[in-house]
Design an enzyme around this catalytic site. Sequence first.
Site, PDB file in Angstrom:
ATOM      1  N   HIS A   1       5.276  34.574 -11.636  1.00  0.00           N
ATOM      2  CA  HIS A   1       5.938  34.303 -10.565  1.00  0.00           C
ATOM      3  C   HIS A   1       7.441  34.583  -9.441  1.00  0.00           C
ATOM      4  O   HIS A   1       8.146  35.608  -9.874  1.00  0.00           O
ATOM      5  CB  HIS A   1       6.026  33.004 -10.256  1.00  0.00           C
ATOM      6  CG  HIS A   1       6.719  32.126  -9.248  1.00  0.00           C
ATOM      7  ND1 HIS A   1       5.528  31.945  -8.146  1.00  0.00           N
ATOM      8  CD2 HIS A   1       7.537  31.532  -9.704  1.00  0.00           C
ATOM      9  CE1 HIS A   1       6.916  31.315  -7.753  1.00  0.00           C
ATOM     10  NE2 HIS A   1       8.097  31.407  -8.042  1.00  0.00           N
ATOM     11  N   GLU A   2       8.387  34.096 -11.375  1.00  0.00           N
ATOM     12  CA  GLU A   2       9.379  34.863 -10.592  1.00  0.00           C
ATOM     13  C   GLU A   2       9.504  36.228 -10.932  1.00  0.00           C
ATOM     14  O   GLU A   2      10.550  36.928 -10.519  1.00  0.00           O
ATOM     15  CB  GLU A   2      10.396  34.320 -12.497  1.00  0.00           C
ATOM     16  CG  GLU A   2      10.579  32.851 -12.757  1.00  0.00           C
ATOM     17  CD  GLU A   2      10.727  32.104 -11.441  1.00  0.00           C
ATOM     18  OE1 GLU A   2      11.689  32.609 -10.803  1.00  0.00           O
ATOM     19  OE2 GLU A   2      10.258  30.613 -11.426  1.00  0.00           O
TER      20      GLU A   2
ATOM     21  N   HIS B   1      10.087  37.770  -7.950  1.00  0.00           N
ATOM     22  CA  HIS B   1      11.138  37.035  -7.401  1.00  0.00           C
ATOM     23  C   HIS B   1      12.030  38.284  -7.454  1.00  0.00           C
ATOM     24  O   HIS B   1      12.998  38.809  -6.578  1.00  0.00           O
ATOM     25  CB  HIS B   1      11.662  35.621  -7.694  1.00  0.00           C
ATOM     26  CG  HIS B   1      11.133  34.596  -7.121  1.00  0.00           C
ATOM     27  ND1 HIS B   1      11.176  34.444  -5.642  1.00  0.00           N
ATOM     28  CD2 HIS B   1      10.674  33.708  -7.356  1.00  0.00           C
ATOM     29  CE1 HIS B   1      11.219  33.325  -5.544  1.00  0.00           C
ATOM     30  NE2 HIS B   1      10.665  32.746  -6.357  1.00  0.00           N
TER      31      HIS B   1
ATOM     32  N   HIS C   1      11.793  41.521  -5.554  1.00  0.00           N
ATOM     33  CA  HIS C   1      12.264  41.135  -4.887  1.00  0.00           C
ATOM     34  C   HIS C   1      13.715  41.860  -4.481  1.00  0.00           C
ATOM     35  O   HIS C   1      13.389  42.765  -3.673  1.00  0.00           O
ATOM     36  CB  HIS C   1      11.944  39.554  -3.603  1.00  0.00           C
ATOM     37  CG  HIS C   1      11.654  39.968  -2.159  1.00  0.00           C
ATOM     38  ND1 HIS C   1      11.532  38.459  -1.930  1.00  0.00           N
ATOM     39  CD2 HIS C   1      12.221  40.605  -1.343  1.00  0.00           C
ATOM     40  CE1 HIS C   1      12.259  38.696  -0.882  1.00  0.00           C
ATOM     41  NE2 HIS C   1      12.320  39.913  -0.701  1.00  0.00           N
TER      42      HIS C   1
END
Length: 514
Positions: free
Chosen positions: A297-298, A301, A304
């Site tokens: 999940h992290e 980010h 991104h």
Amino acid sequence: MSVRKKALDLNVKLLQLNNQFLAGCHLPNKIERRVLPVHVCHSFAQDGDYILVSGLNGDNPDEVVREIAYRIFLYPNAEQMRCLDELLACRNQLAQLVGYTSYGHRALQGTLARKPETVMEFLKKLSDKLSNRTAKDFNMMKGMKMKLNPRKPDLMPWDHPYYSGILRAERYNIEPSLYSPFFSLGSCMEGLNMLFSQLWGISLYAEQPKKGEVWSPDIRKLAVVHEKEGLLGYIYCDFFYRSNKPNQDCHFTIRGGRLKENGEYQVPLVVLMLGLPNPTRNSPTLLTPGMMENLFHEMGHAMHSMLGRTRYQHVTGTRCPTDFAEVPSILMEYFANDYRVVSQFARHYQTGQPLPKSMISRLCESKKVCAAADMQLQVFYSVLDQAYHAVHPLGKSTTEILKETQKIFYGLPYIQNTAWQLRFSHLVGYGAKYYSYLMSRAVATMVWKQCFMKNPFDRIMGERYRREMLGHGGGKEPMLMVKGMLQKCPTTEDFVDALVLDLDPDFESFFMDS
């Protein structure tokens, strides 16, 4: 006084009110020990003749403990109530000062939803579509409660987290310690490296930090390098637990990417912070399934941020509308739960044995147990947030609004003399935007199903994802990015259907067990 000066004064006041409200959200409530049953006192911290209640104790097997915690922790505090009222009024005042109907209208400018009316349409339609599934979940919880506690069979708000956990354990009995040996930190990082290489031609390389560059000796510096474009940026991996470190998994930017005056691109520097156990003499750091999913999940980010190529750094990477910001991270959770991806790296750290396919299938299926009721709770919180940031004056107290909203959008009874909203800390960082996680999840689900479910290593789709979504940060309207990726403009119904269909148990496992 000029509009500018008024706006400045209101922002200063809001900063103070936000900090005050946030502090109040986490303050314990206390009650004299003598008024409580003796057998429950050991479940709470003690201060002399008082018991301190600092949370809801939602997973405690003793219903009396859960009920006491709920009633005491959520007992209204007059000062916190005044702070919330003032905070909401001040936000509304600021919004109207700069020409908006309400704070909600101001906060949603530039988002996927664009306006509160769209958010409410989304939440109402989602609630309607969830209703049968939610009722089924509550009935299952009620059945379990009747079995375990027949004298008090009614399902109460302090029962939801406990009985959903019991049902999950009864059906699937997921024991994290059985998974951990297959998820060493090294193998998980190799898995991410392999995935990024196949999707984008990107590799992660460990670099030695310069003297004084990092704030703790256990931080790892990763260079993110593209096979043709070269260096894209750096990720500082602050992965391990330290006693003085915030207990929060997160990603944050040290320096954003931007196009410099000389035409060169300033590469981003970001931190990925987790609280993983330190390796020992006998074993590497081993991750539970939840920790592994959080890492993915992290890292969503972080990528991104790495893949953003914007002119200005204030709109780079994750600096984008809140209801779009979680799309890349939630999408990575789908990769983390796909056996075709997991089988590439999940090996027992001692024997080299691959993780059995059935264990991943069971893990995915266990997440569907009571998932409708859990989502219904998020709908309730989201609607409450919208109601508080609607046109003022609100006409009713925040507690009356909570009571009405809970009845319509949740279903479990409101408990007299409680004020859950005074513990709603997300009102500070996500005011009028609490719905964002649901909408981001809807988009991520659509992207996964349409673009990656058939082949999670599809390079063509990976490049489209980079080009249409990851590359723009907050520099392009979010709906245009979604449209570019999905090759169509999704409707509110599409978002709702994506979320609801994702609750069906066979969604993730049908291709795993085929």
